[in-house]
Enzyme design. Structure first.
Site, PDB file in Angstrom:
ATOM      1  CB  CYS A 159       1.930  -3.155   5.343  1.00  0.00           C
ATOM      2  SG  CYS A 159      -0.037  -4.185   6.121  1.00  0.00           S
TER       3      CYS A 159
ATOM      4  CG  HIS B 190      -0.358  -0.159   2.381  1.00  0.00           C
ATOM      5  ND1 HIS B 190       0.048   0.750   3.220  1.00  0.00           N
ATOM      6  CD2 HIS B 190      -0.664  -1.097   3.495  1.00  0.00           C
ATOM      7  CE1 HIS B 190       1.368   0.394   4.044  1.00  0.00           C
ATOM      8  NE2 HIS B 190       0.376   0.369   4.825  1.00  0.00           N
TER       9      HIS B 190
END
Length: 164
Positions: free
Chosen positions: A140, A113
């Site tokens: 992430c 992301h």
């Protein structure tokens, strides 16, 4: 060289010094690869170097700046791009969200992301400046805004992901 005056420097010939990568632009100045032209496309994440490599077989096509998980929280191993992806999210427990997310593990838990956003959707500059330099996420893989958008829009479900 002995304190001699050597001349002038035109103001238009200078650029401001930045000690971080520009997280608002693509990581490289060349175009992103056309994924339809590469049958053996994969994504490699190098945690030690804080880089993401878009590869076709052993050939590197594109390199992206990244910020992975603090305290080794980004899982290592072989994974694949999953069906879950979206425009934005916000996690109140972490006080952060992001844009252009694409899942690679646990169906929405571990993601590629953008650099993080706050509760109002504004990018958190202090966190964005870690990109390409040090881990900063909760597991992430953070990317520049355009890099995350490109992965979200172009990388196909099932594309192999290798994290080391």
């Amino acid at each position: 060289d002995g304190n001699r005056w050597l001349g002038y420097l035109a103001s238009w010939a200078t650029v401001p010094y930045m000690d971080y990568y520009d997280w608002t632009k693509p990581s490289q100045s060349k175009p992103y690869p056309d994924v339809n032209m590469y049958p053996n496309l994969s994504i490699e994440v190098d945690i030690a170097k804080q880089r993401v490599y878009i590869k076709n077989g052993s050939t590197n096509l594109y390199t992206m700046y990244a910020s992975t998980g603090i305290d080794n929280s980004t899982p290592r191993g072989h994974f694949a791009i999953q069906t879950e992806r979206g425009y934005s999210f916000y996690n109140a427990n972490e006080g952060m969200g992001a844009r252009y997310w694409t899942s690679f593990l646990d169906h929405g838990v571990y993601l590629f992301h953008s650099v993080p956003t706050d509760a109002n959707g504004n990018y958190i500059v202090s966190q964005a400046k870690m990109l390409g330099k040090q881990p900063g996420s909760h597991g992430c893989v953070r990317l520049t805004i355009p890099d995350a958008q490109w992965i979200n829009a172009h990388i196909k479900v099932g594309t192999p992901v290798y994290i080391y």
